[in-house]
Design a protein around this motif. Sequence first.
Motif, PDB file in Angstrom:
ATOM      1  N   TYR A   1       0.829  -1.207   0.000  1.00 20.40           N
ATOM      2  CA  TYR A   1       0.000   0.000   0.000  1.00 20.40           C
ATOM      3  C   TYR A   1       0.865   1.259   0.000  1.00 20.40           C
ATOM      4  CZ  TYR A   1      -3.443   3.409   1.557  1.00 20.40           C
ATOM      5  OH  TYR A   1      -4.251   4.524   1.650  1.00 20.40           O
ATOM      6  N   SER A   2       1.930   1.240   0.805  1.00 21.96           N
ATOM      7  CA  SER A   2       2.795   2.431   0.846  1.00 21.96           C
ATOM      8  C   SER A   2       3.484   2.656  -0.496  1.00 21.96           C
ATOM      9  CB  SER A   2       3.827   2.271   1.964  1.00 21.96           C
ATOM     10  OG  SER A   2       4.671   1.159   1.720  1.00 21.96           O
ATOM     11  N   ARG A   3       3.885   1.601  -1.167  1.00 23.66           N
ATOM     12  CA  ARG A   3       4.532   1.763  -2.470  1.00 23.66           C
ATOM     13  C   ARG A   3       3.548   2.265  -3.516  1.00 23.66           C
ATOM     14  NH1 ARG A   3       9.133  -2.776  -3.767  1.00 23.66           N
ATOM     15  NH2 ARG A   3      10.383  -2.434  -1.868  1.00 23.66           N
ATOM     16  N   SER A   4       2.348   1.733  -3.511  1.00 20.80           N
ATOM     17  CA  SER A   4       1.352   2.204  -4.495  1.00 20.80           C
ATOM     18  C   SER A   4       0.980   3.663  -4.226  1.00 20.80           C
ATOM     19  CB  SER A   4       0.119   1.306  -4.436  1.00 20.80           C
ATOM     20  OG  SER A   4      -0.504   1.391  -3.158  1.00 20.80           O
ATOM     21  N   GLN A   5       0.859   4.001  -2.958  1.00 23.53           N
ATOM     22  CA  GLN A   5       0.513   5.382  -2.641  1.00 23.53           C
ATOM     23  C   GLN A   5       1.638   6.345  -2.984  1.00 23.53           C
ATOM     24  OE1 GLN A   5      -2.543   6.610  -1.568  1.00 23.53           O
ATOM     25  NE2 GLN A   5      -3.101   4.523  -2.187  1.00 23.53           N
ATOM     26  N   SER A   6       2.873   5.886  -2.839  1.00 20.93           N
ATOM     27  CA  SER A   6       3.995   6.759  -3.218  1.00 20.93           C
ATOM     28  C   SER A   6       3.989   7.025  -4.721  1.00 20.93           C
ATOM     29  CB  SER A   6       5.313   6.120  -2.790  1.00 20.93           C
ATOM     30  OG  SER A   6       5.519   4.888  -3.472  1.00 20.93           O
ATOM     31  N   LEU A   7       3.637   5.999  -5.520  1.00 19.77           N
ATOM     32  CA  LEU A   7       3.558   6.210  -6.981  1.00 19.77           C
ATOM     33  C   LEU A   7       2.411   7.142  -7.328  1.00 19.77           C
ATOM     34  CD1 LEU A   7       4.257   2.620  -8.377  1.00 19.77           C
ATOM     35  CD2 LEU A   7       5.828   4.563  -8.249  1.00 19.77           C
ATOM     36  N   VAL A   8       1.243   6.924  -6.673  1.00 23.30           N
ATOM     37  CA  VAL A   8       0.108   7.824  -6.939  1.00 23.30           C
ATOM     38  C   VAL A   8       0.450   9.242  -6.529  1.00 23.30           C
ATOM     39  CG1 VAL A   8      -2.275   8.329  -6.301  1.00 23.30           C
ATOM     40  CG2 VAL A   8      -1.573   5.972  -6.750  1.00 23.30           C
ATOM     41  N   HIS A   9       1.104   9.390  -5.380  1.00 26.32           N
ATOM     42  CA  HIS A   9       1.500  10.722  -4.919  1.00 26.32           C
ATOM     43  C   HIS A   9       2.481  11.362  -5.908  1.00 26.32           C
ATOM     44  CE1 HIS A   9       2.442  13.964  -2.143  1.00 26.32           C
ATOM     45  NE2 HIS A   9       3.745  13.697  -2.313  1.00 26.32           N
ATOM     46  N   LEU A  10       3.399  10.575  -6.460  1.00 27.81           N
ATOM     47  CA  LEU A  10       4.357  11.108  -7.424  1.00 27.81           C
ATOM     48  C   LEU A  10       3.648  11.571  -8.701  1.00 27.81           C
ATOM     49  CD1 LEU A  10       7.277  11.655  -8.313  1.00 27.81           C
ATOM     50  CD2 LEU A  10       7.393   9.257  -9.072  1.00 27.81           C
ATOM     51  N   ILE A  11       2.694  10.788  -9.167  1.00 25.19           N
ATOM     52  CA  ILE A  11       1.957  11.167 -10.380  1.00 25.19           C
ATOM     53  C   ILE A  11       1.145  12.430 -10.132  1.00 25.19           C
ATOM     54  CG2 ILE A  11       0.114  10.440 -11.932  1.00 25.19           C
ATOM     55  CD1 ILE A  11       1.066   7.573 -11.538  1.00 25.19           C
ATOM     56  N   GLU A  12       0.465  12.471  -8.967  1.00 21.44           N
ATOM     57  CA  GLU A  12      -0.325  13.678  -8.663  1.00 21.44           C
ATOM     58  C   GLU A  12       0.580  14.893  -8.516  1.00 21.44           C
ATOM     59  OE1 GLU A  12      -2.458  12.692  -5.179  1.00 21.44           O
ATOM     60  OE2 GLU A  12      -4.042  11.561  -6.224  1.00 21.44           O
ATOM     61  N   GLU A  13       1.751  14.675  -7.912  1.00 23.94           N
ATOM     62  CA  GLU A  13       2.687  15.794  -7.770  1.00 23.94           C
ATOM     63  C   GLU A  13       3.143  16.313  -9.130  1.00 23.94           C
ATOM     64  OE1 GLU A  13       7.030  16.710  -5.662  1.00 23.94           O
ATOM     65  OE2 GLU A  13       6.181  14.678  -5.662  1.00 23.94           O
ATOM     66  N   GLN A  14       3.446  15.426 -10.061  1.00 23.59           N
ATOM     67  CA  GLN A  14       3.875  15.850 -11.404  1.00 23.59           C
ATOM     68  C   GLN A  14       2.737  16.522 -12.159  1.00 23.59           C
ATOM     69  OE1 GLN A  14       6.981  15.762 -12.654  1.00 23.59           O
ATOM     70  NE2 GLN A  14       7.659  14.959 -10.643  1.00 23.59           N
ATOM     71  N   ALA A  15       1.514  15.996 -11.987  1.00 24.24           N
ATOM     72  CA  ALA A  15       0.358  16.612 -12.659  1.00 24.24           C
ATOM     73  C   ALA A  15       0.098  18.005 -12.110  1.00 24.24           C
ATOM     74  CB  ALA A  15      -0.874  15.729 -12.477  1.00 24.24           C
ATOM     75  N   THR A  16       0.213  18.156 -10.794  1.00 21.36           N
ATOM     76  CA  THR A  16       0.033  19.477 -10.190  1.00 21.36           C
ATOM     77  C   THR A  16       1.091  20.453 -10.692  1.00 21.36           C
ATOM     78  OG1 THR A  16      -0.902  18.440  -8.211  1.00 21.36           O
ATOM     79  CG2 THR A  16      -0.160  20.710  -8.008  1.00 21.36           C
ATOM     80  N   GLY A  17       2.294  19.985 -10.829  1.00 26.25           N
ATOM     81  CA  GLY A  17       3.351  20.847 -11.366  1.00 26.25           C
ATOM     82  C   GLY A  17       3.086  21.265 -12.789  1.00 26.25           C
ATOM     83  N   ILE A  18       2.589  20.334 -13.611  1.00 26.90           N
ATOM     84  CA  ILE A  18       2.269  20.670 -15.013  1.00 26.90           C
ATOM     85  C   ILE A  18       1.168  21.723 -15.065  1.00 26.90           C
ATOM     86  CG2 ILE A  18       1.271  19.740 -17.131  1.00 26.90           C
ATOM     87  CD1 ILE A  18       2.690  17.101 -16.481  1.00 26.90           C
ATOM     88  N   ILE A  19       0.133  21.555 -14.216  1.00 28.73           N
ATOM     89  CA  ILE A  19      -0.964  22.531 -14.209  1.00 28.73           C
ATOM     90  C   ILE A  19      -0.455  23.895 -13.764  1.00 28.73           C
ATOM     91  CG2 ILE A  19      -3.138  23.120 -13.094  1.00 28.73           C
ATOM     92  CD1 ILE A  19      -3.717  20.105 -12.937  1.00 28.73           C
ATOM     93  N   ALA A  20       0.375  23.907 -12.736  1.00 28.31           N
ATOM     94  CA  ALA A  20       0.917  25.190 -12.264  1.00 28.31           C
ATOM     95  C   ALA A  20       1.769  25.854 -13.344  1.00 28.31           C
ATOM     96  CB  ALA A  20       1.739  24.953 -11.004  1.00 28.31           C
TER      97      ALA A  20
END
Length: 452
Positions: free
Chosen positions: A425-444
């Motif tokens: 669960y921690s590994r999957s959440q870290s990947l989801v968090h990384l994707i969301e972080e990159q998407a947020t950066g692209i939007i910004a």
Amino acid sequence: MKTVLKSVVLAAGLFVAAQPVMAAAPQAKTLEQLLQQVQKDRLSEGKINKQREQEFLSERADKQALLSQAKRELVAEQARGKKLEAQFGENEKQLAELEEKLTLAVGNMGEMFGVVRQVAGDAQSRFQTSIISAQFPGRDKLMGELAQSKELPELPQLEDLWFALQKEMTASGEIVKFPANVITGTGDREQREVTRVGTFNLMDADQYLVFNGETETVGELSRQPESYMTATVDSYADNASGYSALYVDPSRGTILTLMTQKVTLDERYKQGGTVGYVITAVLGLGLLIVVERLIVLGGMSAAIRKQLKSDTPSDKNPLGRILKVYENNRNVDVETLELKLDEAILKETPRIERGVSVIKVLAAVAPLLGLLGTVTGMIDTFQSITLFGTGDPKIMAGGISTALVTTVLGLVAALPLIFLHSIVYSRSQSLVHLIEEQATGIIAEHAEKESK
């Protein structure tokens, strides 16, 4: 006159009745003849009475002499009885003195006899179970004879007892090898070199042996102890000098025999029955999912890190596919791009989190299955009690074993699944968090470009 005659006749009749043995007198025909006959009979009767009186007096004298003699004999016997009574008392006194002397004389010998019998009995029971008897058989027979003897032991028997006890003490501190016929597990006899370690252990080159005191035979154990114990036998047998560790049995074989009855891990697992097998299947399925998820998430993580270092989006990783969505919507406004990227993230999240919830469910199901096995096992136990009572605990052992083993299996299956679930669960959440972080950066970044 008639009255007188009548009296005379009656007297004559009485005389005749009193003397039936006398000869019958001639019958009188006249009164004178009758009178003469009465006088004659009177004179004859007087003579007879005098004769009888003389006889009575003579017999009286004889009886008096006999009575006097009997009285003299009585006095003599009474004196003799008093003399014998006095002699009997003297004899009793002498007998008591002699018995006291005898008791004092044999007192120490009697005490020694009791001690010898007690020591011989104890030695017999000890020799019957001692593994030293495997090397020196038949030692308990002499001890049995001494223990059951009704006579004082002789000096050679006392020397044999002393020698047997001394031999037992000496042999208890020795480590020796000797040939012996060993009964194998199949019932065959084999001549082997057996090692005896004091009074503790019998063993050959690679296993422990046991001594049967009833048959005076050495045999293999039905099952050897655990491997870490039997491993010391190999190292001990191979050691030629110095010291080597070895497990010994201070109970002279009792603990070793009990350890052969110890349930192995495989036997304990099989006691779980059908529920135990289901729990094992649940654990196996959970482990397969964990392995698959760790491999997949590890590959995704490597691909994403590689994508972070590259400017070209790739369809082979979640971040690359999100970047492609951004490339295809560069000219849209910020709200639309945000919605597009959120949609792309929502599409990638199930792929990343796939199977994680299943692991969690399996971790929760395993102890419940263990509880199910516990309940069914107790039901079987109570059914056995209802049918057979509580006299034999072995009847209830099956249900109790199922109840306890399934609980253990459920916990054993749940604990690793819980830990592995947290890792996945921690590994999957870290990947989801990384994707969301990159998407947020692209939007910004896109919003900053539009504001310019």
